[in-house]
Motif scaffolding. Structure first.
Motif, PDB file in Angstrom:
ATOM      1  N   ARG A 113      31.130  33.257  19.549  1.00 19.41           N
ATOM      2  CA  ARG A 113      32.119  33.838  20.114  1.00 19.41           C
ATOM      3  C   ARG A 113      32.516  33.240  21.625  1.00 19.41           C
ATOM      4  NH1 ARG A 113      32.481  39.252  21.046  1.00 19.41           N
ATOM      5  NH2 ARG A 113      30.362  39.791  21.275  1.00 19.41           N
TER       6      ARG A 113
ATOM      7  N   GLN B  55      23.190  33.828  23.240  1.00 18.36           N
ATOM      8  CA  GLN B  55      23.308  35.226  22.605  1.00 18.36           C
ATOM      9  C   GLN B  55      24.545  35.384  21.750  1.00 18.36           C
ATOM     10  OE1 GLN B  55      22.692  38.447  25.086  1.00 18.36           O
ATOM     11  NE2 GLN B  55      22.814  39.933  23.590  1.00 18.36           N
ATOM     12  N   TYR B  56      25.499  34.731  22.232  1.00 19.59           N
ATOM     13  CA  TYR B  56      26.861  34.745  21.879  1.00 19.59           C
ATOM     14  C   TYR B  56      27.533  33.514  21.277  1.00 19.59           C
ATOM     15  CZ  TYR B  56      26.627  39.463  23.961  1.00 19.59           C
ATOM     16  OH  TYR B  56      26.365  40.796  24.280  1.00 19.59           O
TER      17      TYR B  56
ATOM     18  N   GLU C  71      36.864  48.577  22.926  1.00 18.49           N
ATOM     19  CA  GLU C  71      35.970  48.308  22.000  1.00 18.49           C
ATOM     20  C   GLU C  71      36.946  47.594  20.591  1.00 18.49           C
ATOM     21  OE1 GLU C  71      33.261  50.896  20.843  1.00 18.49           O
ATOM     22  OE2 GLU C  71      32.445  49.415  19.515  1.00 18.49           O
TER      23      GLU C  71
ATOM     24  N   TYR D 203      40.894  42.606  19.494  1.00 22.92           N
ATOM     25  CA  TYR D 203      40.825  41.459  18.891  1.00 22.92           C
ATOM     26  C   TYR D 203      41.660  40.393  19.778  1.00 22.92           C
ATOM     27  CZ  TYR D 203      40.723  38.113  14.961  1.00 22.92           C
ATOM     28  OH  TYR D 203      40.509  36.977  14.095  1.00 22.92           O
TER      29      TYR D 203
ATOM     30  N   LEU E 196      31.955  40.277  26.357  1.00 18.74           N
ATOM     31  CA  LEU E 196      31.244  40.138  25.044  1.00 18.74           C
ATOM     32  C   LEU E 196      30.511  41.221  24.674  1.00 18.74           C
ATOM     33  CD1 LEU E 196      29.749  36.653  26.228  1.00 18.74           C
ATOM     34  CD2 LEU E 196      31.344  36.929  24.459  1.00 18.74           C
ATOM     35  N   PHE E 197      30.061  42.053  25.677  1.00 12.86           N
ATOM     36  CA  PHE E 197      29.545  43.282  25.193  1.00 12.86           C
ATOM     37  C   PHE E 197      30.307  44.395  24.704  1.00 12.86           C
ATOM     38  CE2 PHE E 197      27.237  47.533  26.472  1.00 12.86           C
ATOM     39  CZ  PHE E 197      25.939  47.114  25.976  1.00 12.86           C
ATOM     40  N   ARG E 198      31.456  44.644  24.988  1.00  6.09           N
ATOM     41  CA  ARG E 198      32.282  45.791  24.701  1.00  6.09           C
ATOM     42  C   ARG E 198      33.136  45.524  23.506  1.00  6.09           C
ATOM     43  NH1 ARG E 198      33.908  50.361  27.522  1.00  6.09           N
ATOM     44  NH2 ARG E 198      32.073  51.501  27.127  1.00  6.09           N
ATOM     45  N   GLU E 199      33.727  44.222  23.248  1.00  9.66           N
ATOM     46  CA  GLU E 199      34.691  43.894  22.340  1.00  9.66           C
ATOM     47  C   GLU E 199      33.998  42.828  21.293  1.00  9.66           C
ATOM     48  OE1 GLU E 199      38.342  42.220  23.783  1.00  9.66           O
ATOM     49  OE2 GLU E 199      38.805  44.274  25.057  1.00  9.66           O
ATOM     50  N   PRO E 200      33.153  43.385  20.371  1.00  8.86           N
ATOM     51  CA  PRO E 200      32.357  42.440  19.524  1.00  8.86           C
ATOM     52  C   PRO E 200      33.260  41.628  18.326  1.00  8.86           C
ATOM     53  CG  PRO E 200      32.641  44.925  18.596  1.00  8.86           C
ATOM     54  CD  PRO E 200      33.258  44.940  20.055  1.00  8.86           C
ATOM     55  N   ARG E 201      34.580  41.678  18.597  1.00 11.36           N
ATOM     56  CA  ARG E 201      35.264  40.916  17.640  1.00 11.36           C
ATOM     57  C   ARG E 201      36.100  39.808  18.530  1.00 11.36           C
ATOM     58  NH1 ARG E 201      35.205  43.809  12.951  1.00 11.36           N
ATOM     59  NH2 ARG E 201      35.968  46.220  13.301  1.00 11.36           N
TER      60      ARG E 201
END
Ligand SMILES: Cc1cc2nc3c(=O)[nH]c(=O)nc-3n(C[C@H](O)[C@H](O)[C@H](O)COP(=O)(O)OP(=O)(O)OC[C@H]3O[C@@H](n4cnc5c(N)ncnc54)[C@H](O)[C@@H]3O)c2cc1C
Ligand code: FES
Ligand code: FES
Ligand SMILES: [Fe+2]
Lengths: 400, 358
Positions: free
Chosen positions: B172, B168-169, B110, B113, B136-141
């Motif tokens: 990033r 969706q992303y 999580e 970075y 993409l799901f686990r590491e929002p940054r």
């Protein structure tokens, strides 16, 4: 030795603002243990470009590899310690020490030593396995700014700034361009005769805004300011006063920053621990870097960014703004009557006012009668909080 | 050791004309055993034409989503198992499956970075898709910059899913398609802006360095994951090395398939002495059979899983004689020099060969 001055500022003793001993501790336990501001991403734009920066006790250089990834190393030859690279430049394939020509590649690996066989028979096998590669440091990017950390395995930069990030302005810094009168010089640079913490405390002091800056920052609505702490960092936001908000398009000194939605326009003025503030406004975005030089001397460098628009559009906005009636009673009136050229309090320039206040406060710290009379519970809360973070940080690392 | 579990197929989806994805039902009591990391694979076992065969297939599902285990299988020309899975399996069938394995995984957390560069081609998308969705799901940054190579627009597996992720992303996740033989239709003359742009050609050195130049890492802790057929891995890896990407930041997964160098002739009817589980086995190696296959056809149980020279489960030590490995994507030069060999890839070069499973 003279008696130590144990009078307290709030959380810290007065000597924390006057003694070399305290500055040495801060250099060791704060400035050498935190992510330190090192510039903007565009300062190291192309593969091979490098810059070197002083981060606390460490001189660190950042170089961009051919894979467009940044690397950071301690700028210090492993032979006898000579500084390797000067301020900025473009590296070739290798970095040579000026003293005896020990040479490193851009991964920091030692690749050649003059007269190796005759002079260093003890260095056998491959040179880069002899334990004499450059010391690695860490580098990362946050909000378009470069930060370095002296440790190779530093905690992630987002662990450090993550908590405060949601409170920062919506500005997309990468889309803005730097504005400066002279190329390669910060927009503003000045040595202030005060301890670095006096400068920080002035920056985060909400109480002074309506008073010291009553004629210079009155286009912002101090009464509606919101602020607080997130981790070791301070965040602050205040909207424009209604008169300004109403016609900000025409009145703003520079073209409005378009990544900020209309309902979010205002001044975002966070302080990122320990020594970098940012001022994210309606038409400019600034970094405010505070560098301690001595217990009573501090360098402040401000770099500023604006919308990436044509010179013509820029000038048009500037002209429109300078003729705008708003500025006849907002934003540039000195607190006192006097010669604006020589008296900071008559200058109508908020930076001059702040510098003046900081230097006057510093002078009094040496008086035997000095004492903090009382603390504004809301407007000066940030000041004692900042001091307790300093204390915490020093205590955390002092015994390690 | 190599224990197989019977899992039922709950869904079978045609992904392209020559590929399917297969989802398995996992009984509650197997949740722990089948816990996996993004990038790992399952090994499946079939008996086809009287012979037991095993193959590995990477999981394209993500361990952090509430979803069944899923693999994606692309037909290989003349391939035994890949065609069987595509043409003969049905929902409700049970398949023998080993627990997830593999070292092609990312340490996804999580607080990370990072910038992930993902390079995949053809069916190599499977573990990459798992890593992609998990990051993409686990590491929002974190950021993901990805190239996906295919022969044309119609051979792109998981196209809808990828498009959805792009939407969706969008802030990033960058995805660039690379097509070696793109189909141009007459309607291209009226190309709408909606059409996704793509790079033409195979993923090669130029593509890789341009891609990174165009999408440089934002978070500076960058890692590079490569999965694809044949020379794609080697080419991409060399391109990265040419750009001074440090080796410890590059991760690869090979699906096997290519045989390196000229094929060597085996010693016909050589004698194999194998030490396996405390037993000494002596047999003749029939023409065209590997040491592993020879033992299996004797009813023995040597360790193996991918049978592709990739996983090194079948490793043995050559005590006497010499062998040739048709394919070796697992052992280092040093291990080979020390006498280790992949028995699933080894044919005898001398009259007699003695091996030990340690
Ligand atoms: C760790 C691992 C993960 C894998 N993950 C997947 C996956 O997710 N999806 C998937 O479709 N496949 C995957 N594979 C490949 C798969 O295991 C089989 O090798 C493949 O399906 C071919 O098996 P087959 O029985 O159909 O062909 P075979 O009958 O074994 O071979 C037939 C012919 O095809 C050639 N060949 C074998 N494998 C390949 C290949 N991969 N590419 C090109 N030619 C080949 C052989 O040299 C032979 O000439 C993976 C392999 C490994 C080792
Ligand atoms: S100090 Fe650098 S080479 Fe001697
Ligand atoms: S079984 Fe995987 S390498 Fe031989
Ligand atoms: Fe101020």
């Amino acid at each position: 030795m003279s008696e130590k001055n144990k009078t307290m500022m709030h959380e810290l003793p007065v000597e924390a603002y006057t003694s070399q001993e305290w500055l040495d501790m801060e250099m060791k336990y704060i400035f050498s243990k935190t992510w330190q501001f090192a510039g903007f991403v565009e300062d190291v734009a192309e593969p091979g470009d490098y810059i070197s920066v002083q981060a606390g006790l460490n001189n660190i250089f950042i170089v961009k590899g051919r894979d467009h990834r940044l690397r950071a190393f301690h700028n210090m030859c492993r032979h006898r310690g000579t500084q390797l690279l000067r301020a900025v430049g473009k590296a070739k394939k290798a970095i040579s020490c000026p003293y005896h020509d020990w040479t490193y590649d851009l991964e920091g690996k030692l690749i050649s030593i003059p007269k190796r066989e005759e002079e260093f028979p003890q260095l056998k096998g491959e040179l880069h396995k002899c334990g004499l590669n450059l010391h690695e440091a860490s580098v990362d990017i946050f909000k378009g700014m470069l930060f370095v950390h002296p440790d190779k395995d530093a905690p992630s930069i987002m662990e450090f700034f993550g908590e405060v990030e949601p409170y920062l302005g919506p500005h997309i810094v990468e889309d803005l361009v730097e504005y400066s009168e002279n190329d390669n010089e910060p927009f503003y640079s000045r040595e202030i005769k005060a301890n670095w913490k006096i400068v920080v405390e002035n920056y985060i002091d909400h109480y002074h805004l309506a008073h010291l800056h009553e004629g210079t920052l009155n286009m912002y609505d101090h009464a509606r300011a919101e602020f607080g702490w997130a981790g070791p960092h301070y965040w602050f936001y205040e909207p424009l006063v209604p008169d300004y908000a109403k016609d900000v398009k025409n009145a703003a000194p520079y073209p409005l920053i378009d990544s900020v939605p209309e309902d979010k326009i205002g001044a975002y003025v966070p302080w990122l621990f320990p020594n970098i503030g940012i001022t994210e406004g309606e038409s400019s975005w600034n970094s405010f870097h505070v560098i301690p030089l001595a217990p009573d001397r501090t360098l402040v460098n401000i770099r500023t960014k604006v919308m990436n628009v044509s010179e013509r559009e820029f000038t048009r906005q500037y002209t429109k703004s300078s003729m705008h009636k708003l500025w006849s009673h907002y934003g540039n009136k000195g607190k006192y009557e006097g010669d604006p050229e020589t008296d900071p309090m008559a200058s109508g320039d908020f930076m001059a006012e702040d510098v003046y206040a900081c230097e006057q406060q510093q002078k009094s710290l040496y008086s035997p009668k000095f004492q903090v009379g009382a603390q504004a519970q809301r407007g000066e809360y940030a000041i004692s909080k900042f001091q307790s973070v300093i204390k915490e940080w020093i205590e955390k690392y002092k015994d390690q | 050791m190599s224990k197989f579990y019977k899992l039922q197929i709950t869904d079978l989806r045609k992904e392209t004309a020559d590929s399917v994805s297969v989802a398995f039902d996992l009984p509650y009591e197997l949740y722990n055993e089948f816990n996996y990391k993004a990038g790992q694979y399952l090994t499946v076992k079939f008996t086809i034409g009287g012979e037991e065969v095993r193959r590995s297939y990477s999981l394209c599902s993500s361990p952090v989503m509430e979803e069944p285990l899923r693999i994606g299988v692309k037909k290989v020309k003349g391939g035994l198992v890949s065609n069987h899975i595509n043409d003969s399996l049905k929902v409700g069938d049970t398949v023998e499956v080993m627990v997830p394995e593999g070292r092609f995984t990312a340490d996804i957390k999580e607080g990370n970075y990072k910038t992930y560069y993902l390079f995949s081609a053809g069916s190599g998308i499977t573990p990459i898709l798992s890593i992609l969705r998990t990051v993409l799901f686990r590491e929002p940054r974190s950021y993901v910059h990805m190239i996906y190579g295919n022969s044309n627009q119609e051979s792109i597996m998981f196209q809808n899913e990828l498009e959805q992720l792009q939407e969706q992303y969008f802030d990033r996740f960058v995805l660039v398609h690379s097509l070696s033989r793109p189909k141009s239709k007459w309607s291209d003359l009226w190309k709408s802006s909606k059409d996704k742009p793509y790079l033409k050609g195979r993923i090669d050195k130029k593509t890789v360095s341009r891609f990174i130049g165009e999408y440089p890492p934002y978070a500076q802790n960058a890692e590079y994951y490569i999965c694809g057929p044949g020379t794609m891995i080697q080419n991409t890896k060399e391109a990265l090395k040419d750009m001074d990407v440090p080796g410890e930041r590059i991760f690869t997964e090979s699906f096997g398939g290519q045989t390196e160098g000229a094929d060597q002739d085996a010693w016909e009817n050589a004698t194999l002495i194998a030490h396996l589980d405390g037993e000494k086995i002596e047999v003749n190696v029939p023409k065209g059979k590997t040491l592993l296959r020879t033992l299996i056809s004797q009813g023995k149980n040597p360790p193996y899983s991918c049978e592709g020279g990739v996983c090194s489960t079948c490793i043995c030590k050559v005590k006497n004689g010499k062998v040739h490995m048709k394919n070796n994507l697992a052992l280092t030069d040093e291990e080979v020099a020390d006498g280790y060999a992949l028995s699933c890839q080894s044919i005898p070069l001398t009259e007699s060969v003695e091996i030990v499973y340690e």
